[in-house]
Design a protein around this motif. Structure first.
Motif, PDB file in Angstrom:
ATOM      1  N   TRP A  70     -40.414  25.162  36.967  1.00  0.00           N
ATOM      2  CA  TRP A  70     -40.770  26.415  36.295  1.00  0.00           C
ATOM      3  C   TRP A  70     -41.867  27.143  37.075  1.00  0.00           C
ATOM      4  CZ3 TRP A  70     -41.591  24.021  30.784  1.00  0.00           C
ATOM      5  CH2 TRP A  70     -40.340  23.664  30.259  1.00  0.00           C
ATOM      6  N   GLN A  71     -42.907  26.425  37.440  1.00  0.00           N
ATOM      7  CA  GLN A  71     -44.015  27.058  38.136  1.00  0.00           C
ATOM      8  C   GLN A  71     -43.573  27.627  39.476  1.00  0.00           C
ATOM      9  OE1 GLN A  71     -47.412  24.420  38.357  1.00  0.00           O
ATOM     10  NE2 GLN A  71     -47.159  23.747  36.252  1.00  0.00           N
ATOM     11  N   SER A  72     -42.705  26.890  40.178  1.00  0.00           N
ATOM     12  CA  SER A  72     -42.222  27.384  41.472  1.00  0.00           C
ATOM     13  C   SER A  72     -41.398  28.662  41.308  1.00  0.00           C
ATOM     14  CB  SER A  72     -41.387  26.297  42.155  1.00  0.00           C
ATOM     15  OG  SER A  72     -40.852  26.766  43.363  1.00  0.00           O
ATOM     16  N   GLU A  73     -40.527  28.678  40.290  1.00  0.00           N
ATOM     17  CA  GLU A  73     -39.693  29.855  40.080  1.00  0.00           C
ATOM     18  C   GLU A  73     -40.512  31.044  39.583  1.00  0.00           C
ATOM     19  OE1 GLU A  73     -36.570  28.781  37.470  1.00  0.00           O
ATOM     20  OE2 GLU A  73     -35.607  27.386  38.881  1.00  0.00           O
ATOM     21  N   VAL A  74     -41.398  30.788  38.614  1.00  0.00           N
ATOM     22  CA  VAL A  74     -42.167  31.885  38.031  1.00  0.00           C
ATOM     23  C   VAL A  74     -43.170  32.438  39.032  1.00  0.00           C
ATOM     24  CG1 VAL A  74     -43.826  32.470  36.222  1.00  0.00           C
ATOM     25  CG2 VAL A  74     -41.851  31.072  35.677  1.00  0.00           C
ATOM     26  N   ALA A  75     -43.783  31.552  39.839  1.00  0.00           N
ATOM     27  CA  ALA A  75     -44.778  32.017  40.804  1.00  0.00           C
ATOM     28  C   ALA A  75     -44.168  32.843  41.915  1.00  0.00           C
ATOM     29  CB  ALA A  75     -45.519  30.823  41.395  1.00  0.00           C
ATOM     30  N   LEU A 163     -46.893  55.943  40.214  1.00  0.00           N
ATOM     31  CA  LEU A 163     -45.516  56.443  40.136  1.00  0.00           C
ATOM     32  C   LEU A 163     -45.012  56.505  38.706  1.00  0.00           C
ATOM     33  CD1 LEU A 163     -44.011  54.465  43.152  1.00  0.00           C
ATOM     34  CD2 LEU A 163     -44.593  56.901  43.083  1.00  0.00           C
ATOM     35  N   ALA A 164     -45.403  55.517  37.868  1.00  0.00           N
ATOM     36  CA  ALA A 164     -44.949  55.470  36.474  1.00  0.00           C
ATOM     37  C   ALA A 164     -46.128  55.043  35.620  1.00  0.00           C
ATOM     38  CB  ALA A 164     -43.777  54.510  36.313  1.00  0.00           C
ATOM     39  N   PRO A 165     -46.825  55.985  34.962  1.00  0.00           N
ATOM     40  CA  PRO A 165     -48.023  55.639  34.182  1.00  0.00           C
ATOM     41  C   PRO A 165     -47.767  54.631  33.070  1.00  0.00           C
ATOM     42  CG  PRO A 165     -47.878  58.009  34.537  1.00  0.00           C
ATOM     43  CD  PRO A 165     -46.572  57.436  34.996  1.00  0.00           C
ATOM     44  N   SER A 166     -46.539  54.546  32.565  1.00  0.00           N
ATOM     45  CA  SER A 166     -46.248  53.615  31.474  1.00  0.00           C
ATOM     46  C   SER A 166     -45.817  52.231  31.953  1.00  0.00           C
ATOM     47  CB  SER A 166     -45.148  54.197  30.573  1.00  0.00           C
ATOM     48  OG  SER A 166     -43.936  54.354  31.320  1.00  0.00           O
ATOM     49  N   ALA A 167     -45.853  51.986  33.261  1.00  0.00           N
ATOM     50  CA  ALA A 167     -45.385  50.712  33.809  1.00  0.00           C
ATOM     51  C   ALA A 167     -46.513  49.688  33.826  1.00  0.00           C
ATOM     52  CB  ALA A 167     -44.842  50.909  35.220  1.00  0.00           C
ATOM     53  N   THR A 168     -46.141  48.422  33.675  1.00  0.00           N
ATOM     54  CA  THR A 168     -47.084  47.300  33.758  1.00  0.00           C
ATOM     55  C   THR A 168     -46.540  46.271  34.742  1.00  0.00           C
ATOM     56  OG1 THR A 168     -46.041  46.179  31.878  1.00  0.00           O
ATOM     57  CG2 THR A 168     -47.939  47.596  31.409  1.00  0.00           C
ATOM     58  N   VAL A 169     -47.458  45.597  35.447  1.00  0.00           N
ATOM     59  CA  VAL A 169     -47.096  44.585  36.445  1.00  0.00           C
ATOM     60  C   VAL A 169     -47.615  43.236  35.968  1.00  0.00           C
ATOM     61  CG1 VAL A 169     -47.296  43.868  38.852  1.00  0.00           C
ATOM     62  CG2 VAL A 169     -47.202  46.305  38.284  1.00  0.00           C
ATOM     63  N   ASP A 170     -46.736  42.227  35.977  1.00  0.00           N
ATOM     64  CA  ASP A 170     -47.096  40.888  35.515  1.00  0.00           C
ATOM     65  C   ASP A 170     -46.697  39.878  36.590  1.00  0.00           C
ATOM     66  OD1 ASP A 170     -47.788  38.657  34.123  1.00  0.00           O
ATOM     67  OD2 ASP A 170     -46.186  38.790  32.636  1.00  0.00           O
ATOM     68  N   ASP A 171     -47.689  39.101  37.053  1.00  0.00           N
ATOM     69  CA  ASP A 171     -47.391  38.034  38.034  1.00  0.00           C
ATOM     70  C   ASP A 171     -47.287  36.669  37.375  1.00  0.00           C
ATOM     71  OD1 ASP A 171     -50.024  37.762  37.325  1.00  0.00           O
ATOM     72  OD2 ASP A 171     -50.717  37.287  39.353  1.00  0.00           O
ATOM     73  N   HIS A 172     -47.263  36.617  36.035  1.00  0.00           N
ATOM     74  CA  HIS A 172     -47.038  35.405  35.248  1.00  0.00           C
ATOM     75  C   HIS A 172     -48.132  34.364  35.444  1.00  0.00           C
ATOM     76  CE1 HIS A 172     -43.078  37.172  34.780  1.00  0.00           C
ATOM     77  NE2 HIS A 172     -42.902  37.143  36.082  1.00  0.00           N
ATOM     78  N   ARG A 173     -49.323  34.804  35.836  1.00  0.00           N
ATOM     79  CA  ARG A 173     -50.401  33.837  36.076  1.00  0.00           C
ATOM     80  C   ARG A 173     -50.799  33.122  34.777  1.00  0.00           C
ATOM     81  NH1 ARG A 173     -54.817  36.362  39.758  1.00  0.00           N
ATOM     82  NH2 ARG A 173     -52.898  36.568  40.969  1.00  0.00           N
ATOM     83  N   ALA A 174     -50.849  33.869  33.681  1.00  0.00           N
ATOM     84  CA  ALA A 174     -51.217  33.241  32.400  1.00  0.00           C
ATOM     85  C   ALA A 174     -50.171  32.218  31.974  1.00  0.00           C
ATOM     86  CB  ALA A 174     -51.377  34.321  31.331  1.00  0.00           C
ATOM     87  N   TRP A 175     -48.882  32.526  32.192  1.00  0.00           N
ATOM     88  CA  TRP A 175     -47.809  31.596  31.832  1.00  0.00           C
ATOM     89  C   TRP A 175     -47.883  30.324  32.669  1.00  0.00           C
ATOM     90  CZ3 TRP A 175     -44.683  30.282  28.217  1.00  0.00           C
ATOM     91  CH2 TRP A 175     -43.524  29.573  28.482  1.00  0.00           C
ATOM     92  N   MET A 179     -48.361  26.429  31.386  1.00  0.00           N
ATOM     93  CA  MET A 179     -47.488  25.319  31.768  1.00  0.00           C
ATOM     94  C   MET A 179     -48.285  24.170  32.373  1.00  0.00           C
ATOM     95  SD  MET A 179     -43.916  26.881  33.198  1.00  0.00           S
ATOM     96  CE  MET A 179     -44.658  27.897  34.451  1.00  0.00           C
ATOM     97  N   ARG A 180     -49.288  24.481  33.156  1.00  0.00           N
ATOM     98  CA  ARG A 180     -50.122  23.430  33.723  1.00  0.00           C
ATOM     99  C   ARG A 180     -50.872  22.678  32.623  1.00  0.00           C
ATOM    100  NH1 ARG A 180     -52.662  26.789  38.879  1.00  0.00           N
ATOM    101  NH2 ARG A 180     -50.785  26.685  40.196  1.00  0.00           N
ATOM    102  N   SER A 181     -51.376  23.420  31.645  1.00  0.00           N
ATOM    103  CA  SER A 181     -52.067  22.766  30.532  1.00  0.00           C
ATOM    104  C   SER A 181     -51.111  21.873  29.746  1.00  0.00           C
ATOM    105  CB  SER A 181     -52.678  23.825  29.612  1.00  0.00           C
ATOM    106  OG  SER A 181     -53.614  24.616  30.308  1.00  0.00           O
TER     107      SER A 181
END
Length: 323
Positions: A70-75, A163-175, A179-181
């Motif tokens: 999971w961590q490898s795919e999500v990261a 480019l898009a003020p309503s856009a958000t970027v997520d690198d899944h660091r919290a997820w 998973m590590r916890s």
């Protein structure tokens, strides 16, 4: 030498015709009975403890392997959500953001989701058969990062927001941290269960050793009387309990290995059900790697060694009491 009796016929001296047992066979005769009830009970206890320890270790290995995948795919992925906003064309915003992401160094693949594909992502929570025409369904863009590359997330967020003020970027660091916890908690719980199993095994072996020594106390006293030392007596009992520990370890560990060997087939029976899907999400394919089976085999040998060690400590303490 023979002589003739009046009423009972000739008498024969059997002094030279008694069956002789070789010295090697006499030395191989066990001091401690091998097929005693206490011995069979100890084998059952060690087998149960080894089975529980193997199941715990196997589950920890499965969860750890799944979490690593999971961590490898999500990261390796970055997710951008473009929400509908008044006065803006969402299709144009999605195209602009996707084009900007392609120009970023370290990005190897861009997949913009269509409205229908984005809506299907909500079906596990909202169910099927609903109309999403009137709902502000956000559009999803998935960017795959080249392995070993760490993109500048702050600059990427600034470019996407421009480019898009309503856009958000997520690198899944919290997820990933969650998973590590979870993996750490699972490993900690597994270590705790293994410690309890080992403690219960030591207590069981100690009681069994004292019982065997009490049952064979006359034999031990005779051996002391003829000059046998504590080490000689202890080695005979030690071999007995090591053999019992190995038997229990092989039985318990073997059953656990067979269970894990057929776990993938067992999991296929429950595939498609909510319980089966949850276990598949947690444990992956339910199949252990070869290193996992080696770990289970080493654990069975370790429990047998712990059985012998606990027996040895109890033996010398009991021999001191007998003396």
């Amino acid at each position: 030498m023979s002589r003739t009796g009046d009423d009972h016929g000739p008498l024969v001296d059997l002094g030279h015709e008694r069956p002789q047992v070789p010295a090697r066979a006499r030395n191989l005769s066990p001091i401690v009975p091998r097929a005693s009830i206490a011995g069979r009970a100890l084998v059952a206890v060690v087998a149960i403890m080894t089975f529980l320890a193997s199941i715990t270790t196997g589950a920890v290995l499965l969860v750890s392997a799944s979490a690593a995948e999971w961590q490898s795919e999500v990261a390796s992925e970055i997710t951008i959500q473009v929400r509908p906003a008044a006065g803006r064309d969402i299709e144009r915003d999605v195209a602009a953001v996707a084009e900007a992401m392609r120009a970023q160094p370290g990005i190897v693949e861009i997949k913009p989701f269509t409205r229908e594909e984005s809506a299907r992502l909500l079906e596990p929570w909202l169910g099927t058969g609903l109309s999403f025409d009137d709902l502000p369904v956000p559009r999803v863009i998935v960017a795959r990062v080249q392995p070993g590359t760490v993109p500048n997330l702050a600059a990427l967020r600034g470019r996407v927001t421009q480019l898009a003020p309503s856009a958000t970027v997520d690198d899944h660091r919290a997820w990933i941290e969650r998973m590590r916890s979870m993996t750490g908690a699972t490993v900690f719980a597994g270590i705790g269960i293994l410690a309890l199993v080992i403690i219960a095994t030591i207590i069981s072996v100690s009681f069994a050793t004292r019982g065997a020594m009490a049952a064979n106390r006359p034999i031990v006293e005779v051996l002391h009387f003829v000059g046998a030392g504590d080490r000689f007596i202890a080695n005979r009992f030690l071999r007995h309990f090591l053999r019992l520990g190995l038997q229990g370890g092989v039985i318990g560990g073997g059953v656990a290995m067979l269970l894990f060997g057929f776990s993938e087939s067992i999991a296929s029976w429950f595939s498609g059900t909510p319980v089966g899907d949850q276990f598949a999400a947690l444990l992956g394919t339910f199949s252990l790697r070869p290193s996992g089976y080696l770990a289970l085999a080493a654990q069975a040998v370790l429990i047998a060694a712990i059985t012998a060690w606990a027996s040895r400590r109890t033996l010398f303490a009991t021999l001191d009491d007998i003396e």
